[in-house]
Motif scaffolding. Structure first.
Motif, mmCIF file in Angstrom:
data_model
loop_
_atom_site.group_PDB
_atom_site.id
_atom_site.type_symbol
_atom_site.label_atom_id
_atom_site.label_comp_id
_atom_site.label_asym_id
_atom_site.label_seq_id
_atom_site.Cartn_x
_atom_site.Cartn_y
_atom_site.Cartn_z
ATOM 1 N N ALA A 33 56.126 5.955 86.882
ATOM 2 C CA ALA A 33 55.640 4.531 86.329
ATOM 3 C C ALA A 33 54.876 4.660 85.297
ATOM 4 O O ALA A 33 54.148 3.924 84.529
ATOM 5 C CB ALA A 33 55.216 3.637 87.172
ATOM 6 N N PRO A 40 55.117 -0.540 80.810
ATOM 7 C CA PRO A 40 54.338 -1.245 80.503
ATOM 8 C C PRO A 40 53.336 -1.873 81.629
ATOM 9 O O PRO A 40 53.959 -2.118 82.768
ATOM 10 C CB PRO A 40 54.712 -2.444 79.866
ATOM 11 N N VAL A 41 52.115 -2.489 81.391
ATOM 12 C CA VAL A 41 51.379 -2.876 82.598
ATOM 13 C C VAL A 41 51.177 -4.136 82.279
ATOM 14 O O VAL A 41 50.792 -4.703 81.224
ATOM 15 C CB VAL A 41 50.100 -2.221 82.646
ATOM 16 N N THR A 42 51.529 -5.075 83.385
ATOM 17 C CA THR A 42 51.128 -6.697 83.273
ATOM 18 C C THR A 42 50.025 -7.053 84.195
ATOM 19 O O THR A 42 49.944 -6.624 85.408
ATOM 20 C CB THR A 42 52.597 -7.219 83.782
ATOM 21 N N VAL A 43 49.163 -7.525 83.455
ATOM 22 C CA VAL A 43 47.814 -8.005 84.072
ATOM 23 C C VAL A 43 47.979 -9.534 84.139
ATOM 24 O O VAL A 43 48.144 -10.328 83.321
ATOM 25 C CB VAL A 43 46.722 -7.622 83.303
#
Length: 100
Positions: free
Chosen positions: A23, A27-30
């Motif tokens: 991973a 992209p990281v979703t906050v």
């Protein structure tokens, strides 16, 4: 060969390097709460209207699947309940439905 941390200590054989993380490139979703108290976001509800209608239809279909008359029972049940109460209370009160 055992993995070694930045300080030169042995990390054991189970350490995963950052490049081994599948991973790592995603992209990281906050998700954070909005400020204040919001009862209902109509814009978001409108965007998800298809999902909402599907979930409502699924619940109605499951609830009335076993009944002989299906979803019409949702309408008939309150009407029949009203008729029974009107008859029963009319008998107990002794009114003929005239002026109150």
């Amino acid at each position: 060969m055992a993995a070694v941390n930045e300080r030169g200590g042995d990390m054991g054989g189970e350490a995963a390097l950052a490049t081994d993380d599948p991973a790592a490139g995603l992209p990281v979703t906050v998700i954070e709460p909005r400020a204040g108290w919001q009862v209902l976001n109509l814009r978001e509800l409108w965007r998800a209207r298809e999902l909402l209608l599907f979930l409502i239809w699924r619940d109605v279909k499951i609830r009335y699947k076993q009944t002989a008359i299906g979803a019409a029972w949702a309408v008939l049940q309150p009407l029949l309940y009203m008729a029974v109460l009107t008859f029963a209370l009319g008998r107990v009160a002794g009114t003929a439905g005239g002026p109150v």
